[in-house]
Every structure is written in C-alpha cells, then in structure tokens.
Design a protein around this motif. Structure first.
Motif, mmCIF file in Angstrom:
data_model
loop_
_atom_site.group_PDB
_atom_site.id
_atom_site.type_symbol
_atom_site.label_atom_id
_atom_site.label_comp_id
_atom_site.label_asym_id
_atom_site.label_seq_id
_atom_site.Cartn_x
_atom_site.Cartn_y
_atom_site.Cartn_z
ATOM 1 N N TYR A 1 0.956 -1.230 0.117
ATOM 2 C CA TYR A 1 -0.051 -0.249 -0.054
ATOM 3 C C TYR A 1 0.621 1.507 0.264
ATOM 4 O O TYR A 1 0.604 2.321 -0.980
ATOM 5 C CB TYR A 1 -1.059 0.224 0.967
ATOM 6 N N TYR A 2 1.524 1.533 0.761
ATOM 7 C CA TYR A 2 2.491 2.273 0.978
ATOM 8 C C TYR A 2 3.434 2.947 -0.370
ATOM 9 O O TYR A 2 3.432 4.101 -1.622
ATOM 10 C CB TYR A 2 3.837 1.913 2.076
ATOM 11 N N LYS A 3 4.136 1.160 -0.492
ATOM 12 C CA LYS A 3 4.369 1.353 -2.441
ATOM 13 C C LYS A 3 3.291 2.045 -2.994
ATOM 14 O O LYS A 3 4.032 3.100 -3.830
ATOM 15 C CB LYS A 3 5.145 0.581 -3.291
ATOM 16 N N LEU A 4 2.518 1.424 -3.588
ATOM 17 C CA LEU A 4 1.308 2.030 -4.544
ATOM 18 C C LEU A 4 0.902 3.604 -3.985
ATOM 19 O O LEU A 4 0.773 4.205 -5.352
ATOM 20 C CB LEU A 4 0.297 1.135 -4.475
ATOM 21 N N SER A 5 1.193 3.757 -2.924
ATOM 22 C CA SER A 5 0.212 4.847 -2.532
ATOM 23 C C SER A 5 2.199 6.114 -3.206
ATOM 24 O O SER A 5 1.815 7.767 -3.705
ATOM 25 C CB SER A 5 0.362 5.241 -1.220
ATOM 26 N N LEU A 6 3.300 5.664 -2.903
ATOM 27 C CA LEU A 6 4.699 7.270 -3.465
ATOM 28 C C LEU A 6 4.426 6.802 -4.884
ATOM 29 O O LEU A 6 4.623 7.787 -5.041
ATOM 30 C CB LEU A 6 5.702 5.914 -3.087
ATOM 31 N N PHE B 1 1.568 8.743 -6.157
ATOM 32 C CA PHE B 1 1.975 10.018 -5.672
ATOM 33 C C PHE B 1 2.799 10.690 -6.833
ATOM 34 O O PHE B 1 2.982 12.023 -6.911
ATOM 35 C CB PHE B 1 2.501 10.183 -4.211
ATOM 36 N N ASN B 2 4.080 10.516 -6.795
ATOM 37 C CA ASN B 2 5.035 10.386 -7.889
ATOM 38 C C ASN B 2 4.573 10.760 -8.833
ATOM 39 O O ASN B 2 4.714 11.878 -9.836
ATOM 40 C CB ASN B 2 6.043 10.133 -8.149
ATOM 41 N N GLU B 3 3.415 10.259 -9.568
ATOM 42 C CA GLU B 3 2.726 10.213 -10.894
ATOM 43 C C GLU B 3 1.735 11.677 -11.034
ATOM 44 O O GLU B 3 1.892 12.741 -11.918
ATOM 45 C CB GLU B 3 2.025 9.157 -11.586
ATOM 46 N N TYR B 4 1.657 11.886 -9.832
ATOM 47 C CA TYR B 4 0.309 12.966 -9.572
ATOM 48 C C TYR B 4 1.383 14.185 -9.918
ATOM 49 O O TYR B 4 1.441 15.303 -10.719
ATOM 50 C CB TYR B 4 0.081 12.702 -8.129
ATOM 51 N N ASN B 5 2.817 14.128 -8.781
ATOM 52 C CA ASN B 5 3.886 15.537 -9.273
ATOM 53 C C ASN B 5 4.509 15.102 -10.503
ATOM 54 O O ASN B 5 4.229 16.563 -11.326
ATOM 55 C CB ASN B 5 5.140 15.327 -8.066
#
Length: 228
Positions: free
Chosen positions: A211-216, A219-223
């Motif tokens: 979940y943490y890797k998916l969220s990260l 988040f990177n894709e969003y940035n």
C-alpha cells in the motif's frame, strides 16, 4: 507453510502413537495396588521378606501385611513356601495376583519369555548379611573369607550368573515412547497458533508495504503530471 508443515509432522506422530499397541499396567506402585479390591498378593512363608513386612512400620507395607493376613483366612497358598506356586498364580488366565519377595529379578531374567515384570522394587532396598554375636571368634574368619571371594572376582561372577538375562531379545528392548498427553495437543495448538499469528503479522506488514509503495507511486505520478 509453517502451519502446514507443523500440522503434517504432528499428525504423523499422533497416528503412530495411536496405532502403537502398548501394554498398560493395572497399577504402577504399591499405593495403587492396595486400592484395587479384586487383586490378591502373596509371599513365601518363613522368608525374610515376610518378616520385613510383618515388622515394618511403613504405612504402605503395613497395608500389604494386613492384606496378606486377610487373604490367608480363606486362601492358605498366600504363604506357600514354593515360589513356583506364586508364579503359576501370576500366569493363570484371569488371576489377579502379585508376588512379593527377594530374588524376583533373577526369576524374571532366567525365564524364556516376557510374561513376568517387576512393578515396584521396594524390597530390593533391604540389604542382607551374615550375623554373628558380638565379639564372636567367627567374625575375623568370615571377613577374611568374604574379602578373598571379592578379590578373586567370585562374587562378581556369581552375581553375573544369577542375574544373567536369558530372555528373548525382544524382551530386553525397553519402550522409550511415552503415552500421548493433553500437553502434547496443547503444545501443538499453541505452536500452530504462534505460527498463524506470525504469518498474519507478516502478511499485514507486506500489505502495508504494498500500500505504501502504491501510494508513493501514485503520489510521484501526480507530482509529475503537475510539473508537466
């Protein structure tokens, strides 16, 4: 994997324990024997063992002697001087009988079967000796003779001859397996529970990491999309 392996090993041991034919003793001590109403016991008349039981102040041995006196009222063979009479009663089908006496071990070892067994060797703790009067002139001769017999190895040879195991080979094998107990089942359940709890804990950690890797990653894709 831990639970599967542990359960498989435990079930194999459990199956072996349940399918193993074991002889269960009707009693394991003199304390248990005197509580059994349908059992009798006997002893050779005019023997040292009889004198020990008759004069003993030990509680359990007093009960044994009281039982002997009670049995003797209707069964005189309780005090038969022939040891074969007592052994035959032990081996008689349906007879629940116990023999008390010295030399029981030699009787067992000199047989060609596994029919007899020692349950409680309370009488083996008593030592026998040749007694003479105080300041007897025979004492030095007796001590000298016994010392020579010991030094020449005769006493050792005599002991090895009397207590030589003449039973079949399978009689000499001792069963080291202990019976299945409740603690074994509880131990298996506890081990499986610990393994299951560990597996669930590791699974939760792995899910959190995923979940943490998916969220990260999101988040990177969003940035990255904002920068573009």
């Amino acid at each position: 994997m831990f639970c599967v392996v542990l359960t498989g090993v435990y079930m194999g041991n459990l199956t072996a324990a349940l399918t193993d034919t074991k002889y269960h003793k009707p009693f394991n001590s003199l304390e248990e024997l005197v509580q059994l109403p349908d059992w009798k016991w006997g002893i050779r008349g005019y023997s040292l063992a009889k004198k020990i039981l008759r004069n003993s102040k030990n509680n359990i041995m007093m009960k044994i002697w009281k039982g002997l006196q009670q049995f003797n009222k209707t069964d005189p063979s309780i005090f038969d001087t022939d040891i074969n009479v007592h052994v035959n009663r032990i081996l008689t089908e349906g007879e629940k009988y116990v023999y008390f006496g010295f030399g029981a071990e030699s009787q067992i070892l000199n047989r060609n079967d596994c029919a007899l067994q020692i349950v409680d060797s309370i009488l083996s703790n008593f030592q026998t000796a040749i007694a003479v009067t105080k300041n007897s002139y025979l004492k030095p001769d007796l001590e000298s003779t016994m010392a020579k017999l010991s030094d020449t190895g005769f006493l050792t040879m005599l002991d090895e001859t009397i207590y030589k195991d003449n039973r079949p080979q399978h009689c000499k094998k001792r069963d080291t397996k202990r019976p299945l107990r409740v603690e074994d089942v509880l131990g298996a359940v506890s081990s499986a529970s610990v393994g299951l709890a560990t597996a669930i804990f590791v699974l939760i950690i792995e899910k959190c990491q995923q979940y943490y890797k998916l969220s990260l990653h999101q988040f990177n894709e969003y940035n990255f999309s904002i920068k573009r």
